[in-house]
Design a protein around this motif. Sequence first.
Motif, mmCIF file in Angstrom:
data_model
loop_
_atom_site.group_PDB
_atom_site.id
_atom_site.type_symbol
_atom_site.label_atom_id
_atom_site.label_comp_id
_atom_site.label_asym_id
_atom_site.label_seq_id
_atom_site.Cartn_x
_atom_site.Cartn_y
_atom_site.Cartn_z
ATOM 1 N N LEU A 16 -5.570 0.318 -6.888
ATOM 2 C CA LEU A 16 -4.994 0.032 -5.576
ATOM 3 C C LEU A 16 -6.105 -0.502 -4.688
ATOM 4 N N SER A 17 -5.821 -1.573 -3.976
ATOM 5 C CA SER A 17 -6.847 -2.149 -3.099
ATOM 6 C C SER A 17 -7.011 -1.298 -1.853
ATOM 7 N N GLU A 19 -7.176 -2.347 1.164
ATOM 8 C CA GLU A 19 -6.254 -2.817 2.200
ATOM 9 C C GLU A 19 -4.859 -2.237 2.005
ATOM 10 N N SER A 20 -4.406 -2.164 0.756
ATOM 11 C CA SER A 20 -3.089 -1.589 0.483
ATOM 12 C C SER A 20 -3.062 -0.110 0.826
ATOM 13 N N ALA A 21 -4.178 0.582 0.556
ATOM 14 C CA ALA A 21 -4.243 2.004 0.888
ATOM 15 C C ALA A 21 -4.143 2.206 2.390
ATOM 16 N N ALA A 23 -2.739 0.159 4.558
ATOM 17 C CA ALA A 23 -1.385 -0.183 4.982
ATOM 18 C C ALA A 23 -0.410 0.947 4.670
ATOM 19 N N PHE A 24 -0.551 1.551 3.494
ATOM 20 C CA PHE A 24 0.336 2.647 3.117
ATOM 21 C C PHE A 24 0.136 3.850 4.028
#
Length: 367
Positions: A16-17, A19-21, A23-24
């Motif tokens: 998981l990137s 940035e995705s972390a 955002a989540f």
Amino acid sequence: MYTQQDLDEAVASGALSAESAVAFRSFVEGQRALPAIDEEHFRLITGFNDIFVSIAAAILLFAVGWIGQSIGQSMGFVVDHNGPSPLAPAGVAAVAWALALFFTAKRRMALPSILLLLAFVGGVFLTVGFTGAAVVGDRPNDQEAIYAGAIASISGLIAALSAWAHWRRFKVPITIAAGAAAAAAIVIGIVIAILGDIETAPNVLWATMLLLGVGVFLFAMRWDSSDPARQTRRSDVAFWLHLLAAPMIVHPVFTLLGLNDGSATISEGLVVILLYVALGFTALAIDRRALLVSALAYVLYALQALFREFGAVELNIALTALVIGSALLLLSAFWHQARAAIVRPLPEGLRAKLPNLDRPATPLPAA
């Protein structure tokens, strides 16, 4: 259900990137009534297994210390013929390092890592201290402070070097604070040795402790200013340093002002409250609650004395708890707003060194 540890490991492994972390986490926080801005995030427990392992490790370390003490007594390697043996803390330190190779390096368990670090550094400090006391043996009464100060300084030096080695190997955030405490022991030991008798000049020792506390505080701010968004491990390091610096500053200040003599007048109570308010402004500015917690006992005592002086003898404890509890809960509920009101008027250069007001709701796992 995904835990914080799961997300950390997913980012670390590349599944998981970052940035995705972010955002989540921001999405999850957005679904809640209150954002997590200005929260002091630090890893203490990643699951109940942390508590289970910590209890087991504490029992094991206690057993190792007991066995080491028994062996030391049978060998006659003890302090003052019937005192503690250096073998007890030496065994604890050795076992703590061995356990850290698995539970810290491989399992990355938070609470056990903290316990094992404290056991290791504390064990090294006591091993050197007890060894020095056992080797020196009986001292002349007029030289006890000199020997004690020298032994404390040497113990602090070895413990600080051990903390540095532990940091290089395991990178546990509390390690830096443990090393700072050991370094402070070096200075305190030197001061005791120079004074010869601390009872003749106790204020010198308290003043030294205060200066050391300020130094640790500035060191903590250096770590904090390197990560104003509080997204890395450096923020955790700063947290533990602030937790160490707070009592080193608060207790000497109140002691030097004569507020620890067992009685408090109205004027002294007002001084304590004013100091607590000043600490509150500082805590808001740096976004660290450790200062408020460290001085809490003093302000509780001062308020209780004030209520007693004004005649509320039967309800002085209840009224004190009501006032302080309500004030702290109110401050916690509006912490971000109060902090914004204090930080925004500050100069731009100073604001840049303080934690961001608009940082992400949840920090990223990083070095």
